[in-house]
Design a protein around this motif. Structure first.
Motif, PDB file in Angstrom:
ATOM      1  N   PRO A 182       0.815  -1.225   0.000  1.00 40.38           N
ATOM      2  CA  PRO A 182       0.000   0.000   0.000  1.00 40.38           C
ATOM      3  C   PRO A 182       0.843   1.267   0.000  1.00 40.38           C
ATOM      4  O   PRO A 182       0.490   2.264  -0.641  1.00 40.38           O
ATOM      5  CB  PRO A 182      -0.811  -0.105   1.292  1.00 40.38           C
ATOM      6  CG  PRO A 182      -0.797  -1.543   1.639  1.00 40.38           C
ATOM      7  CD  PRO A 182       0.495  -2.085   1.137  1.00 40.38           C
ATOM      8  N   LEU A 183       1.951   1.220   0.713  1.00 38.87           N
ATOM      9  CA  LEU A 183       2.803   2.397   0.825  1.00 38.87           C
ATOM     10  C   LEU A 183       3.555   2.632  -0.484  1.00 38.87           C
ATOM     11  O   LEU A 183       3.693   3.772  -0.933  1.00 38.87           O
ATOM     12  CB  LEU A 183       3.767   2.212   1.994  1.00 38.87           C
ATOM     13  CG  LEU A 183       3.060   1.787   3.286  1.00 38.87           C
ATOM     14  CD1 LEU A 183       4.061   1.403   4.353  1.00 38.87           C
ATOM     15  CD2 LEU A 183       2.155   2.884   3.789  1.00 38.87           C
ATOM     16  N   SER A 184       4.020   1.555  -1.100  1.00 37.38           N
ATOM     17  CA  SER A 184       4.675   1.688  -2.403  1.00 37.38           C
ATOM     18  C   SER A 184       3.688   2.203  -3.441  1.00 37.38           C
ATOM     19  O   SER A 184       4.038   3.041  -4.285  1.00 37.38           O
ATOM     20  CB  SER A 184       5.226   0.329  -2.854  1.00 37.38           C
ATOM     21  OG  SER A 184       6.197  -0.137  -1.954  1.00 37.38           O
ATOM     22  N   THR A 185       2.445   1.714  -3.381  1.00 37.18           N
ATOM     23  CA  THR A 185       1.413   2.177  -4.308  1.00 37.18           C
ATOM     24  C   THR A 185       1.169   3.673  -4.127  1.00 37.18           C
ATOM     25  O   THR A 185       1.007   4.424  -5.095  1.00 37.18           O
ATOM     26  CB  THR A 185       0.097   1.396  -4.068  1.00 37.18           C
ATOM     27  OG1 THR A 185       0.345  -0.003  -4.262  1.00 37.18           O
ATOM     28  CG2 THR A 185      -1.000   1.850  -5.019  1.00 37.18           C
ATOM     29  N   MET A 186       1.163   4.114  -2.869  1.00 38.89           N
ATOM     30  CA  MET A 186       0.952   5.526  -2.566  1.00 38.89           C
ATOM     31  C   MET A 186       2.092   6.387  -3.114  1.00 38.89           C
ATOM     32  O   MET A 186       1.864   7.445  -3.711  1.00 38.89           O
ATOM     33  CB  MET A 186       0.858   5.688  -1.041  1.00 38.89           C
ATOM     34  CG  MET A 186       0.235   6.971  -0.567  1.00 38.89           C
ATOM     35  SD  MET A 186       0.141   6.958   1.233  1.00 38.89           S
ATOM     36  CE  MET A 186      -0.969   5.596   1.505  1.00 38.89           C
ATOM     37  N   VAL A 187       3.330   5.903  -2.937  1.00 40.89           N
ATOM     38  CA  VAL A 187       4.500   6.643  -3.429  1.00 40.89           C
ATOM     39  C   VAL A 187       4.493   6.699  -4.952  1.00 40.89           C
ATOM     40  O   VAL A 187       4.747   7.754  -5.557  1.00 40.89           O
ATOM     41  CB  VAL A 187       5.800   5.997  -2.904  1.00 40.89           C
ATOM     42  CG1 VAL A 187       7.018   6.617  -3.575  1.00 40.89           C
ATOM     43  CG2 VAL A 187       5.901   6.156  -1.391  1.00 40.89           C
ATOM     44  N   VAL A 188       4.197   5.573  -5.611  1.00 37.53           N
ATOM     45  CA  VAL A 188       4.137   5.542  -7.076  1.00 37.53           C
ATOM     46  C   VAL A 188       3.043   6.473  -7.581  1.00 37.53           C
ATOM     47  O   VAL A 188       3.236   7.213  -8.559  1.00 37.53           O
ATOM     48  CB  VAL A 188       3.909   4.100  -7.579  1.00 37.53           C
ATOM     49  CG1 VAL A 188       3.555   4.089  -9.061  1.00 37.53           C
ATOM     50  CG2 VAL A 188       5.150   3.254  -7.328  1.00 37.53           C
ATOM     51  N   GLY A 189       1.892   6.470  -6.899  1.00 37.18           N
ATOM     52  CA  GLY A 189       0.809   7.376  -7.279  1.00 37.18           C
ATOM     53  C   GLY A 189       1.235   8.833  -7.183  1.00 37.18           C
ATOM     54  O   GLY A 189       0.867   9.656  -8.032  1.00 37.18           O
ATOM     55  N   ALA A 190       2.029   9.150  -6.161  1.00 40.50           N
ATOM     56  CA  ALA A 190       2.519  10.528  -6.002  1.00 40.50           C
ATOM     57  C   ALA A 190       3.533  10.876  -7.087  1.00 40.50           C
ATOM     58  O   ALA A 190       3.511  11.961  -7.669  1.00 40.50           O
ATOM     59  CB  ALA A 190       3.145  10.695  -4.621  1.00 40.50           C
ATOM     60  N   VAL A 191       4.443   9.938  -7.395  1.00 41.03           N
ATOM     61  CA  VAL A 191       5.463  10.178  -8.423  1.00 41.03           C
ATOM     62  C   VAL A 191       4.822  10.401  -9.788  1.00 41.03           C
ATOM     63  O   VAL A 191       5.256  11.254 -10.563  1.00 41.03           O
ATOM     64  CB  VAL A 191       6.446   8.981  -8.477  1.00 41.03           C
ATOM     65  CG1 VAL A 191       7.350   9.073  -9.703  1.00 41.03           C
ATOM     66  CG2 VAL A 191       7.289   8.929  -7.209  1.00 41.03           C
TER      67      VAL A 191
END
Length: 292
Positions: free
Chosen positions: A103-112
């Motif tokens: 979930p956290l990686s998904t959040m970071v990728v979404g931000a990038v």
């Protein structure tokens, strides 16, 4: 209401994924990572395709096929070869704990990618979860197999691959259907895996499988492959990528409980503490109130 139905579906999918991690760990001594990926997705595709046809799934648009196939190859091919390789170095529970940071990686990728901004609260949640996982894996090294850290680093790379898949998939699912999108992507991934397996001779190891290995392999393909990912894309169709990815926190629980029965893996206090930290970090990151 639709979002929470999506989350409930994703929970079932994540539980099946956790049991598949334990099965993968059980089979890791008898097959290489490519063979395990072929076993999972060739069987999975043979289950998904007739279901998609019988239910009249809406297929991706012609112009979307290259992108959908590329996502399928990246996820069902690259991600799961890395996933199986990670399982050969570390325990199912430790690998699944690293996977629970999805979930956290998904959040970071979404931000990038500019889809969802990464706020201070979300950044704090990411930091807490990552520190919790790092602490748990470091403090539990005495109970881990030699070289387990290699498996966890490989799993971290695999998680990043799955995060991109989660974020980039939703527009294509909306323009087609969950089953149509899944069948095309899984078929592309399975085809590439079979071609690589035939070229490298990886599939030859299947001849040495006994009855118990084939039963485990069929479970891996049907429940851990077809059913788990039919449910996963149905969840992505109904809920946001971050909320769907949040359900991955149940993955290490299911993996650890089944791996304890199959291969005698220990469930340590440090692993439980790491899972609590992941849950806390995800709650902090995803419970931010929406602006008025």
């Amino acid at each position: 209401m639709g979002e929470w139905i999506g989350v409930a579906i994703a929970l079932v999918s994540s539980c099946l994924g956790g049991t598949a991690a334990a099965i993968t760990r059980y089979l890791a001594g008898n097959a290489d990572p490519i063979t395990l990926a072929i076993l999972r997705w060739a069987i999975g595709f043979l289950c998904v395709l007739p279901v998609a046809v019988l239910l009249g799934a809406k297929w991706p648009r012609r112009e979307d096929w290259p992108a959908v196939a590329a996502l399928g190859i990246a996820f069902f091919g690259v991600f799961f070869v890395l996933y199986n390789l990670a399982m050969s170095y570390t325990t199912a529970a430790r690998a699944s704990l690293a996977l629970a940071t999805l979930p956290l990686s998904t959040m970071v990728v979404g931000a990038v990618l500019g889809i969802e901004p990464l706020t201070l609260r979300k950044s704090a949640g990411v930091s807490i979860a990552v520190l919790g996982v790092a602490g748990a894996l470091a403090s539990g090294l005495s109970a881990a197999p030699p070289g387990a850290w290699r498996g966890e680093l490989i799993m971290a790379a695999a998680v990043l691959c799955m995060a991109f898949y989660n974020v980039l998939s939703r527009p294509f699912i909306r323009r087609s259907s969950a089953l149509g999108f899944l069948a095309v992507g899984m078929g592309a991934g399975a085809a590439v895996l079979v071609a690589v397996g035939a070229f490298t001779g990886s599939m030859a190891t299947l001849r040495d499988f006994g009855a118990s290995q084939w039963i485990a392999g069929l479970y891996l393909g049907i429940a851990g492959g077809a059913l788990a990912f039919i449910l996963w894309v149905l969840a992505l169709e109904r809920a946001s990528p971050t909320r769907v990815a949040n359900t991955m926190t149940v993955n290490p629980i299911a993996a650890g409980l089944l791996a304890k029965q199959l291969v005698g893996e220990p469930i340590t206090v440090s692993l439980v503490a790491g899972l609590i930290a992941v849950c806390a970090g995800i709650w902090i990151a995803t419970s931010e109130p929406k602006p008025a």
